[in-house]
Design a protein around this motif. Structure first.
Motif, PDB file in Angstrom:
ATOM      1  N   VAL A  41      14.859  -1.803  57.665  1.00 37.86           N
ATOM      2  CA  VAL A  41      13.472  -1.363  57.499  1.00 37.86           C
ATOM      3  C   VAL A  41      13.144  -1.221  56.020  1.00 37.86           C
ATOM      4  CG1 VAL A  41      11.862   0.526  57.948  1.00 37.86           C
ATOM      5  CG2 VAL A  41      13.444  -0.218  59.723  1.00 37.86           C
ATOM      6  N   ARG A  42      14.066  -0.713  55.246  1.00 40.82           N
ATOM      7  CA  ARG A  42      13.816  -0.544  53.818  1.00 40.82           C
ATOM      8  C   ARG A  42      13.712  -1.888  53.105  1.00 40.82           C
ATOM      9  NH1 ARG A  42      18.189   4.248  53.593  1.00 40.82           N
ATOM     10  NH2 ARG A  42      16.882   5.834  54.564  1.00 40.82           N
ATOM     11  N   VAL A  43      14.546  -2.854  53.491  1.00 33.36           N
ATOM     12  CA  VAL A  43      14.429  -4.200  52.920  1.00 33.36           C
ATOM     13  C   VAL A  43      13.076  -4.792  53.296  1.00 33.36           C
ATOM     14  CG1 VAL A  43      15.347  -6.544  53.014  1.00 33.36           C
ATOM     15  CG2 VAL A  43      16.906  -4.633  52.777  1.00 33.36           C
ATOM     16  N   PHE A  44      12.658  -4.601  54.551  1.00 38.19           N
ATOM     17  CA  PHE A  44      11.351  -5.087  54.994  1.00 38.19           C
ATOM     18  C   PHE A  44      10.227  -4.457  54.178  1.00 38.19           C
ATOM     19  CE2 PHE A  44       7.605  -4.290  57.621  1.00 38.19           C
ATOM     20  CZ  PHE A  44       7.207  -5.589  57.893  1.00 38.19           C
ATOM     21  N   GLU A  45      10.278  -3.153  54.007  1.00 39.25           N
ATOM     22  CA  GLU A  45       9.223  -2.448  53.270  1.00 39.25           C
ATOM     23  C   GLU A  45       9.192  -2.890  51.809  1.00 39.25           C
ATOM     24  OE1 GLU A  45       6.735  -0.508  54.190  1.00 39.25           O
ATOM     25  OE2 GLU A  45       7.325  -0.712  56.285  1.00 39.25           O
ATOM     26  N   MET A  46      10.345  -3.110  51.203  1.00 37.24           N
ATOM     27  CA  MET A  46      10.385  -3.586  49.821  1.00 37.24           C
ATOM     28  C   MET A  46       9.767  -4.980  49.723  1.00 37.24           C
ATOM     29  SD  MET A  46      11.163  -3.240  46.610  1.00 37.24           S
ATOM     30  CE  MET A  46      12.286  -1.890  46.432  1.00 37.24           C
ATOM     31  N   ILE A  82      17.199  -6.657  45.756  1.00 37.76           N
ATOM     32  CA  ILE A  82      18.102  -7.776  46.027  1.00 37.76           C
ATOM     33  C   ILE A  82      17.866  -8.299  47.439  1.00 37.76           C
ATOM     34  CG2 ILE A  82      20.519  -8.436  46.313  1.00 37.76           C
ATOM     35  CD1 ILE A  82      21.168  -6.503  44.043  1.00 37.76           C
ATOM     36  N   GLY A  83      17.720  -7.392  48.401  1.00 44.18           N
ATOM     37  CA  GLY A  83      17.422  -7.803  49.767  1.00 44.18           C
ATOM     38  C   GLY A  83      16.100  -8.546  49.864  1.00 44.18           C
ATOM     39  N   ALA A  84      15.084  -8.079  49.146  1.00 48.14           N
ATOM     40  CA  ALA A  84      13.791  -8.758  49.149  1.00 48.14           C
ATOM     41  C   ALA A  84      13.893 -10.139  48.517  1.00 48.14           C
ATOM     42  CB  ALA A  84      12.755  -7.916  48.425  1.00 48.14           C
ATOM     43  N   VAL A  95      19.622 -10.621  58.150  1.00 51.78           N
ATOM     44  CA  VAL A  95      20.598 -11.411  57.390  1.00 51.78           C
ATOM     45  C   VAL A  95      20.550 -11.027  55.913  1.00 51.78           C
ATOM     46  CG1 VAL A  95      21.216 -13.751  56.672  1.00 51.78           C
ATOM     47  CG2 VAL A  95      20.578 -13.309  59.040  1.00 51.78           C
ATOM     48  N   ALA A  96      19.374 -10.799  55.383  1.00 55.53           N
ATOM     49  CA  ALA A  96      19.255 -10.376  53.987  1.00 55.53           C
ATOM     50  C   ALA A  96      19.954  -9.045  53.752  1.00 55.53           C
ATOM     51  CB  ALA A  96      17.786 -10.289  53.588  1.00 55.53           C
TER      52      ALA A  96
END
Length: 129
Positions: A41-46, A82-84, A95-96
């Motif tokens: 969720v945090r990667v998505f939000e970023m 980095i995930g974004a 996967v990210a």
């Protein structure tokens, strides 16, 4: 290549091989076991905040039931950046997130190797890494 570079590359390959069992939870299909289920969720939000043109992102518009939350004021944003970036390369969010964990496993192993190689012998360096 001289012998020092070959030895260095060999040692880094050994460290990579030692790290492979740590990647096993991230290589399975679906979500990986974790005590913190909100990493994706945090990667998505970023990623969404960057897509909206916010840099550096501070506000997560989709959290707190759609009211938003200043997530990246409280959580260090670099991992999620980095995930974004992996998402921007075309990977999905799960996967990210897995790639971020694997990336940090590798960076930490190589970093401790670089630290210990000048302080102790080869075997303690490999064990530490």
């Amino acid at each position: 290549m001289n012998i020092v570079k070959k030895k260095f590359i060999f040692i880094l390959a050994v460290i990579l091989i030692i790290q492979i069992p740590l990647f096993a939870p991230f290589l399975h299909k679906g979500f990986f076991p974790s005590h913190d289920d909100f990493q994706v969720v945090r990667v998505f939000e970023m990623s969404q905040a960057i897509n909206y043109g916010h840099f550096p992102p501070r506000w997560s518009a989709g959290l707190l039931y759609g009211h938003g939350y200043p997530l990246f004021n409280f959580y260090a944003p670099f991992s999620y950046l980095i995930g974004a970036s992996f998402v921007a390369l075309g990977f999905n969010y799960l996967v990210a997130t897995k790639m971020v964990f694997i990336f940090y496993f590798l960076i930490s192993a190589f970093g401790i190797f670089l630290l210990l190689r000048n302080l102790v012998g080869l075997l303690p360096t490999l064990v530490g890494a």
